[in-house]
Design a protein around this motif. Structure first.
Motif, PDB file in Angstrom:
ATOM      1  N   GLU A   1     -43.632   2.138  -2.789  1.00 25.76           N
ATOM      2  CA  GLU A   1     -43.801   1.616  -4.211  1.00 25.76           C
ATOM      3  C   GLU A   1     -42.340   0.733  -4.678  1.00 25.76           C
ATOM      4  O   GLU A   1     -42.567  -0.604  -4.909  1.00 25.76           O
ATOM      5  N   LEU A   2     -41.148   1.204  -4.125  1.00 27.41           N
ATOM      6  CA  LEU A   2     -40.101   0.621  -4.727  1.00 27.41           C
ATOM      7  C   LEU A   2     -39.882  -0.771  -3.895  1.00 27.41           C
ATOM      8  O   LEU A   2     -39.236  -1.575  -4.384  1.00 27.41           O
ATOM      9  N   TRP A   3     -40.151  -0.647  -2.593  1.00 28.90           N
ATOM     10  CA  TRP A   3     -39.725  -1.687  -1.823  1.00 28.90           C
ATOM     11  C   TRP A   3     -40.845  -2.942  -2.387  1.00 28.90           C
ATOM     12  O   TRP A   3     -40.554  -4.091  -2.306  1.00 28.90           O
ATOM     13  N   ALA A   4     -42.224  -2.672  -2.652  1.00 31.11           N
ATOM     14  CA  ALA A   4     -43.307  -3.652  -3.003  1.00 31.11           C
ATOM     15  C   ALA A   4     -42.625  -4.205  -4.331  1.00 31.11           C
ATOM     16  O   ALA A   4     -42.772  -5.509  -4.475  1.00 31.11           O
TER      17      ALA A   4
ATOM     18  N   MET B   1     -46.860   0.921 -12.031  1.00 28.06           N
ATOM     19  CA  MET B   1     -45.920   1.698 -11.057  1.00 28.06           C
ATOM     20  C   MET B   1     -45.325   2.789 -11.597  1.00 28.06           C
ATOM     21  O   MET B   1     -45.232   3.868 -11.140  1.00 28.06           O
ATOM     22  N   ILE B   2     -44.560   2.595 -12.675  1.00 30.67           N
ATOM     23  CA  ILE B   2     -43.957   3.856 -13.390  1.00 30.67           C
ATOM     24  C   ILE B   2     -44.930   4.931 -13.611  1.00 30.67           C
ATOM     25  O   ILE B   2     -44.615   6.025 -13.455  1.00 30.67           O
ATOM     26  N   VAL B   3     -46.060   4.575 -14.124  1.00 34.24           N
ATOM     27  CA  VAL B   3     -46.985   5.734 -14.117  1.00 34.24           C
ATOM     28  C   VAL B   3     -47.591   6.406 -12.744  1.00 34.24           C
ATOM     29  O   VAL B   3     -47.491   7.608 -12.728  1.00 34.24           O
ATOM     30  N   ARG B   4     -47.549   5.708 -11.624  1.00 34.10           N
ATOM     31  CA  ARG B   4     -47.889   6.136 -10.488  1.00 34.10           C
ATOM     32  C   ARG B   4     -46.677   7.185  -9.936  1.00 34.10           C
ATOM     33  O   ARG B   4     -46.906   8.016  -9.323  1.00 34.10           O
ATOM     34  N   LEU B   5     -45.431   6.569 -10.328  1.00 36.61           N
ATOM     35  CA  LEU B   5     -44.262   7.282  -9.730  1.00 36.61           C
ATOM     36  C   LEU B   5     -44.150   8.661 -10.562  1.00 36.61           C
ATOM     37  O   LEU B   5     -43.554   9.509  -9.959  1.00 36.61           O
ATOM     38  N   ARG B   6     -44.344   8.582 -11.691  1.00 34.88           N
ATOM     39  CA  ARG B   6     -44.357   9.646 -12.463  1.00 34.88           C
ATOM     40  C   ARG B   6     -45.185  10.911 -12.027  1.00 34.88           C
ATOM     41  O   ARG B   6     -44.941  12.029 -11.891  1.00 34.88           O
ATOM     42  N   GLU B   7     -46.525  10.402 -11.695  1.00 30.90           N
ATOM     43  CA  GLU B   7     -47.428  11.553 -11.253  1.00 30.90           C
ATOM     44  C   GLU B   7     -46.916  11.788  -9.877  1.00 30.90           C
ATOM     45  O   GLU B   7     -47.209  13.096  -9.412  1.00 30.90           O
ATOM     46  N   MET B   8     -46.494  11.121  -8.791  1.00 28.97           N
ATOM     47  CA  MET B   8     -45.830  11.470  -7.629  1.00 28.97           C
ATOM     48  C   MET B   8     -44.949  12.460  -7.603  1.00 28.97           C
ATOM     49  O   MET B   8     -44.691  13.413  -7.080  1.00 28.97           O
ATOM     50  N   VAL B   9     -43.577  12.299  -8.641  1.00 32.30           N
ATOM     51  CA  VAL B   9     -42.740  13.123  -8.715  1.00 32.30           C
ATOM     52  C   VAL B   9     -42.874  14.440  -9.259  1.00 32.30           C
ATOM     53  O   VAL B   9     -42.599  15.386  -8.738  1.00 32.30           O
ATOM     54  N   GLY B  10     -43.964  14.351 -10.165  1.00 31.49           N
ATOM     55  CA  GLY B  10     -44.621  15.689 -10.552  1.00 31.49           C
ATOM     56  C   GLY B  10     -45.145  16.556  -9.842  1.00 31.49           C
ATOM     57  O   GLY B  10     -45.201  17.765  -9.693  1.00 31.49           O
ATOM     58  N   ARG B  11     -46.029  15.774  -8.912  1.00 32.12           N
ATOM     59  CA  ARG B  11     -46.770  16.722  -7.823  1.00 32.12           C
ATOM     60  C   ARG B  11     -45.780  16.953  -6.602  1.00 32.12           C
ATOM     61  O   ARG B  11     -46.203  18.173  -6.158  1.00 32.12           O
ATOM     62  N   PHE B  12     -44.555  16.618  -6.552  1.00 29.45           N
ATOM     63  CA  PHE B  12     -43.766  16.881  -5.348  1.00 29.45           C
ATOM     64  C   PHE B  12     -42.674  18.067  -5.882  1.00 29.45           C
ATOM     65  O   PHE B  12     -42.381  18.845  -5.300  1.00 29.45           O
ATOM     66  N   GLY B  13     -42.700  18.242  -7.195  1.00 31.45           N
ATOM     67  CA  GLY B  13     -41.567  19.074  -7.793  1.00 31.45           C
ATOM     68  C   GLY B  13     -40.099  18.799  -7.710  1.00 31.45           C
ATOM     69  O   GLY B  13     -39.443  19.757  -7.514  1.00 31.45           O
ATOM     70  N   CYS B  14     -39.600  17.490  -7.473  1.00 26.74           N
ATOM     71  CA  CYS B  14     -38.408  17.330  -7.213  1.00 26.74           C
ATOM     72  C   CYS B  14     -37.707  16.544  -8.491  1.00 26.74           C
ATOM     73  O   CYS B  14     -36.434  16.130  -8.352  1.00 26.74           O
ATOM     74  N   ALA B  15     -38.335  16.828  -9.731  1.00 25.08           N
ATOM     75  CA  ALA B  15     -37.646  16.233 -10.827  1.00 25.08           C
ATOM     76  C   ALA B  15     -36.758  17.422 -11.559  1.00 25.08           C
ATOM     77  O   ALA B  15     -36.348  17.063 -12.544  1.00 25.08           O
ATOM     78  N   GLY B  16     -36.829  18.494 -10.948  1.00 28.26           N
ATOM     79  CA  GLY B  16     -36.099  19.560 -11.978  1.00 28.26           C
ATOM     80  C   GLY B  16     -34.819  19.728 -11.716  1.00 28.26           C
ATOM     81  O   GLY B  16     -34.092  20.433 -12.397  1.00 28.26           O
ATOM     82  N   GLY B  17     -34.053  18.804 -10.826  1.00 27.39           N
ATOM     83  CA  GLY B  17     -32.566  19.152 -10.655  1.00 27.39           C
ATOM     84  C   GLY B  17     -32.342  19.876  -9.550  1.00 27.39           C
ATOM     85  O   GLY B  17     -31.232  20.294  -9.392  1.00 27.39           O
TER      86      GLY B  17
END
Length: 426
Positions: A213-216, A245-261
């Motif tokens: 996503e970021l590369w595109a 893209m921001i909406v898609r990234l937020r959904e991806m990060v929430g699904r992976f669980g890598c946003a909690g620090g």
């Protein structure tokens, strides 16, 4: 055979010194000797034969051979023989020379045609340039001078070689530079648009989907500003797609669980024995479909009855190895049962009504005729827009056998008004 030779006078008048010079050029010395003798000169010096300086003891030339000397050849016969040899040599030399001249002329003509074509092409190309259009004098303008150092620097301008490629297709030697370039751009994006870890986590480079996503987005952001001129692309293309893209990234990060620090978390596989996001293929079923064969054939329908069709497959040796099911084709339908229906479309006009016609199964219907009738039994042709020829429309209801005083002709009580009979309508 004896050949008749021209007289000496004719030879001198026709050939003259020209033949002598021609023979000399070809190396025929015998002709020169004969000519010298005929002109009264010695072959060894310029002293005239029989002149004033002739020695007294020298016998006078009479044409007769002296004692002890061989018979001398007739000069005119020598000239004639030498002339024949010279003509043969001259004809061959002349033909060869003419061929060389023709070849040289054709080469020059081809070269001139090539030069004219090149000049016309150069003039046309130069006239199409801004400098040529500005000159307007029909001449070929000189190409603008470019300093080699400036041209070399200009060639270096533009995007890096790895930008604009698919991420998976970047050459191996350019991949480190591409990673560094993408990280610098992501750092700018996070600061510029104030994106938190819920959108771009610190481990974004560990997630292939977020990296894609970021590369595109990096390629698109470069493209909208590449023209270097005011345009609608940044507002119409870059910012709307950035928000998506921001909406898609937020959904991806929430699904992976890598946003909690708590660091990067690898996804877990849902299928034992397979990596996360690895598809558990049914290889046998995949092989049957991937190695399948599809063909299309247009089969004519029979004129009557039914005809069956099947397909048979053979191997390279002509042996049948597969046969399909049967498919029947029936004869086409030749009878049609059309149905026509009229309905009101609009009654907005004060003097006419719009009527719609619908005919189903109308393949056999070639023409349509509109008809009008006052009673629904006798019909006359009616063209659309043509007034009814049967007279003005009658009231919607009419009374039968009603007397002027409102009483029934029979005078029966309770029958002062006749029954209303509806008028037939379309």
């Amino acid at each position: 055979m004896n050949q008749k030779h021209p007289s000496p006078e004719e030879n001198l008048n026709q050939k003259g010194t020209t033949e002598v010079a021609s023979a000399a050029s070809d190396g025929d010395q015998s002709l020169l000797l004969a000519w010298d003798e005929l002109a009264g000169h010695s072959a060894d010096d310029d002293t005239p034969v029989g002149g004033a300086d002739q020695h007294e003891d020298e016998p006078e030339e009479t044409g007769e051979p002296t004692a002890g000397q061989p018979a001398r050849e007739d000069p005119w016969e020598a000239i004639t023989a030498a002339h024949g040899r010279a003509e043969d040599v001259d004809d061959q030399t002349r033909q060869a020379r003419l061929a060389e001249v023709r070849d040289a002329r054709e080469q020059r003509q081809r070269r001139w045609a090539e030069l004219r074509a090149n000049r016309a092409a150069a003039t046309s190309e130069a006239a199409s340039t801004p400098a040529g259009e500005a000159s307007g004098n029909g001449t070929t303008p000189l190409a603008p001078y470019k300093d080699p150092r400036v041209a070399a620097e200009a060639e270096k301008e533009g995007p890096p070689e790895w930008l604009g490629n698919r991420w998976r297709e970047i050459p191996v030697e350019q991949q480190p530079e591409a990673w560094i370039g993408l990280r610098r751009w992501v750092d700018w994006l996070v600061r510029e648009y104030r994106l938190d870890v819920q959108i771009v986590p610190p481990c974004w480079y560990r997630h292939p989907d977020i990296t894609a996503e970021l590369w595109a987005a990096m390629n698109m952001e470069y493209k909208v500003w590449a023209e270097g001129a005011p345009s609608l692309s940044p507002m119409m293309m870059w910012h709307p797609n950035l928000q998506q893209m921001i909406v898609r990234l937020r959904e991806m990060v929430g699904r992976f669980g890598c946003a909690g620090g708590s660091g990067h978390k690898e996804p877990k596989s849902l299928t034992p024995g397979l990596e996360p996001f690895e598809i558990a293929y049914d290889e046998e079923d995949w092989r049957r479909i991937a190695l399948g064969r599809r063909e299309v054939l247009s089969v004519p329908r029979p004129e009557e009855g039914r005809r069956y069709t099947r397909a048979v497959g053979f191997d390279a040796h002509g042996e049948q190895i597969v046969s399909s099911n049967l498919v029947g084709s029936a004869a086409p339908v030749t009878r049609w049962t059309p149905e026509a229906r009229l309905r009101y479309g609009s009654v907005a006009g004060a003097e006419d009504s719009e009527i719609w016609l619908e005919i189903s199964d109308a393949k056999g219907v070639e023409t349509v005729m509109w008809e009008s009738s006052p009673d629904g039994e006798s019909w006359t042709p009616l063209e659309p827009g043509q007034p009814d020829q049967d007279g003005p429309d009658e009231p919607e209801t009419e009374t039968e056998n009603v007397a002027d005083d409102g009483e029934s002709p029979e005078g029966d009580e309770g029958q002062g008004a006749a029954e209303a009979v509806p008028k037939p309508s379309i």
